[in-house]
Design a protein around this motif. Structure first.
Motif, PDB file in Angstrom:
ATOM      1  N   UNK A   1      -8.253  -0.365 -14.700  1.00 38.45           N
ATOM      2  CA  UNK A   1      -7.046  -0.638 -14.012  1.00 38.45           C
ATOM      3  C   UNK A   1      -6.138   0.266 -14.262  1.00 38.45           C
ATOM      4  N   UNK A   2      -5.393   0.758 -12.882  1.00 41.23           N
ATOM      5  CA  UNK A   2      -4.364   1.281 -13.100  1.00 41.23           C
ATOM      6  C   UNK A   2      -3.067   0.764 -12.567  1.00 41.23           C
ATOM      7  N   UNK A   3      -2.046   0.441 -13.521  1.00 37.30           N
ATOM      8  CA  UNK A   3      -0.851  -0.298 -12.893  1.00 37.30           C
ATOM      9  C   UNK A   3      -0.127   0.671 -11.992  1.00 37.30           C
ATOM     10  N   UNK A   4       0.682   0.215 -11.265  1.00 36.43           N
ATOM     11  CA  UNK A   4       1.654   1.070 -10.419  1.00 36.43           C
ATOM     12  C   UNK A   4       2.914   0.142 -10.122  1.00 36.43           C
ATOM     13  N   UNK A   5       4.060   0.771  -9.916  1.00 39.31           N
ATOM     14  CA  UNK A   5       5.237  -0.136  -9.598  1.00 39.31           C
ATOM     15  C   UNK A   5       5.608  -0.197  -8.179  1.00 39.31           C
TER      16      UNK A   5
ATOM     17  N   UNK B   1      -4.283  -1.365  -9.510  1.00 41.65           N
ATOM     18  CA  UNK B   1      -5.435  -0.903  -8.722  1.00 41.65           C
ATOM     19  C   UNK B   1      -6.589  -0.846  -9.516  1.00 41.65           C
TER      20      UNK B   1
ATOM     21  N   UNK C   1      -3.244   4.780 -18.083  1.00 48.67           N
ATOM     22  CA  UNK C   1      -3.333   3.660 -17.032  1.00 48.67           C
ATOM     23  C   UNK C   1      -2.213   3.270 -16.346  1.00 48.67           C
TER      24      UNK C   1
ATOM     25  N   UNK D   1       0.406   4.427 -13.158  1.00 48.26           N
ATOM     26  CA  UNK D   1       0.465   5.712 -12.219  1.00 48.26           C
ATOM     27  C   UNK D   1       1.913   5.974 -12.249  1.00 48.26           C
TER      28      UNK D   1
ATOM     29  N   UNK E   1       1.988   2.582  -3.394  1.00 42.45           N
ATOM     30  CA  UNK E   1       0.713   3.293  -3.916  1.00 42.45           C
ATOM     31  C   UNK E   1       0.550   4.560  -3.534  1.00 42.45           C
ATOM     32  N   UNK E   2       0.373   4.755  -1.916  1.00 41.74           N
ATOM     33  CA  UNK E   2       0.272   5.903  -1.334  1.00 41.74           C
ATOM     34  C   UNK E   2       1.415   6.113  -0.269  1.00 41.74           C
ATOM     35  N   UNK E   3       2.696   6.551  -0.728  1.00 40.32           N
ATOM     36  CA  UNK E   3       3.740   6.712   0.398  1.00 40.32           C
ATOM     37  C   UNK E   3       3.526   7.626   1.421  1.00 40.32           C
TER      38      UNK E   3
ATOM     39  N   UNK F   1       0.858  -1.436  -0.002  1.00 40.37           N
ATOM     40  CA  UNK F   1       0.054   0.096  -0.040  1.00 40.37           C
ATOM     41  C   UNK F   1       0.859   1.178  -0.049  1.00 40.37           C
TER      42      UNK F   1
ATOM     43  N   UNK G   1      -2.406  10.915  -6.640  1.00 39.02           N
ATOM     44  CA  UNK G   1      -1.397  10.294  -7.678  1.00 39.02           C
ATOM     45  C   UNK G   1      -2.137  10.656  -9.200  1.00 39.02           C
TER      46      UNK G   1
END
Lengths: 362, 77
Positions: free
Chosen positions: A231-235, A219, B54, B56, A170-172, A167, B49
């Motif tokens: 769907x949003x991808x994140x690293x 997400x 698509x 982030x 995504x939201x540091x 988590x 964010x």
């Protein structure tokens, strides 16, 4: 191998089969928060035959919960959510071992409870607990099934899965108090947490079975109004994860908005807060606390209906006050708490407060 | 360059919009953030964010997508 009639429709799926059902039976899952998200998730996970399920929640059932937490009914008002959910769920499936924990998750107790489970499902309504869950999942190496809602929208993701992001990736930066609308200010369509909670349950089952594409590093954003589902991808952010691992402990965030259950401690109160005190002791019990202008045991609960200010009930030890708060919640009264400490400690606290005030006025 | 902007959660309430299209030139995600905050000052207190196509992305990343999403954390449960 079990060939149980109960799970026949699962077993008929080639992707599940008897072996898959056995995996489900052997899995252990902890649900933190038996509210809007936790309840629907629990209903499906218990029905699915997850072998061991823990339910943690200190909250009591209030009438405004019933439009979305449909495991509960009108007879349950004022009861603890974890204990009550266990009671209902056990009649749904007696084969599941259900452990109810009727208290809050804290940075002190998280390790102890997480260690007994494989997967932790986040059913919380506040950032404080969400960051606790995330950090402890990193430390205890558990998968976190995340869900959160806003009005008609939902967010779902799976963290810490096969070395995936958490988590904090995504939201540091944790939101400050007031930055994001909190649980009490926000309306929600009752069906939204239902859908999100069931989505979380589905991701949990997929993790257990190793099925399909798990929402790791992704997400899922749902919108019930316009069906704009994205769907949003994140690293993965390695430094965020390393920060927790290196420290070896949870880093609690400052924002405790919505974290407190109905029990409140004097240490959680600020000097400036306006509080309506309610003393539910008999008139001959000492010490009398006059300087706080408290209402006495003769106060009728009905007269408190609709009052907005913070109400704190106290007695000699915290037992009667808890019962009184349960009755208040049954009547739909909001913003009410029972004091953890007894009258003696409150007396000292109140006198200090009075002295501070006098000092400031000089 | 034409960009489609979509606002999620509380950002919809604060901008009064679910989505909009803008014509502008940006180099980085951070530049886009600065313009949006200038246009909607209420967003300045929120740590949201930004995703492009698509994904982030961080503020220092160059802009190479045209579908831009603005995403706050959700608190509710």
């Amino acid at each position: 191998m079990i060939m149980n009639e109960r799970y026949l429709r699962h077993i008929q799926l080639s992707q599940v089969g008897s072996a898959g059902q056995e995996k489900i039976r052997k899995s252990k899952l902890l649900v933190v928060g038996a509210g809007g998200l936790g309840c629907p998730a629990l209903q499906y996970l218990v029905a699915a035959g997850v072998g061991t399920i823990g339910i943690m929640d200190s909250d009591l059932i209030s009438v405004s919960n019933l439009h979305r937490q449909i495991i509960f009914n009108e007879e349950d008002l004022g009861e603890n959510k974890a204990l009550c959910a266990k009671e209902h769920l056990q009649t749904l499936n007696s084969e599941v071992k259900i452990n109810a924990f009727p208290f809050d998750l804290t940075h002190e107790n998280a390790k102890k409870y997480f260690d007994d489970y494989d997967i932790v499902l986040d059913g919380t309504d506040n950032f404080y607990t969400r960051y606790l869950i995330s950090d402890q999942c990193i430390l205890s190496n558990k998968v976190m099934i995340y869900g959160a809602i806003h009005k008609f929208e939902g967010q779902i993701s799976v963290f810490n899965y096969q070395n995936g992001p958490s988590y904090r990736c995504l939201f540091p930066i944790a939101p400050k108090i007031g930055e994001i609308q909190n649980c009490t200010d926000l309306g929600v369509l009752g069906i939204v947490p239902g859908i999100v909670g069931i989505y979380q349950a589905a991701e949990a089952i997929k993790v257990i079975l190793g099925l399909g594409n798990v929402l790791s590093g992704k997400l899922l954003c749902l919108n019930l109004l316009n069906h704009q589902n994205t769907i949003l991808k994140f690293k993965k952010n390695k430094s965020e994860i390393e920060k927790i691992k290196k420290g070896g402990k949870i880093i609690p965030i400052d924002n405790k908005d919505c974290y407190i259950g109905y029990e409140i401690s004097l240490s959680q109160l600020s000097n400036k807060e306006k509080i309506k005190w309610i003393d539910v002791r008999k008139t001959d019990e000492l010490p009398r606390i006059r300087h706080l202008n408290s209402l006495t045991e003769t106060v009728s609960i009905e007269s408190l209906i609709g009052t907005k200010e913070k109400k704190i009930v106290f007695c000699q030890t915290g037992v009667r006050s808890k019962e009184f708060v349960k009755e208040m919640i049954k009547k739909g009264i909001e913003n009410c708490f029972f004091l953890k400490e007894g009258a003696e400690k409150l007396d000292k606290w109140g006198l200090n407060k009075l002295n501070d005030k006098k000092h400031n006025e000089k | 360059m034409e960009y489609k902007l979509r606002y999620f959660g509380q950002l919809q309430d604060l901008t009064g919009k679910a989505e909009e299209t803008i014509n502008h030139k940006f180099k980085t995600i951070g530049g886009l953030r600065a313009l949006i905050v200038e246009r909607y000052p209420k967003l300045s207190n929120i740590n949201f964010k930004i995703a492009q196509n698509n994904f982030i992305d961080k503020d220092s990343s160059p802009i190479n997508g045209t579908l831009i999403d603005f995403l706050p954390p959700f608190s509710g449960g």
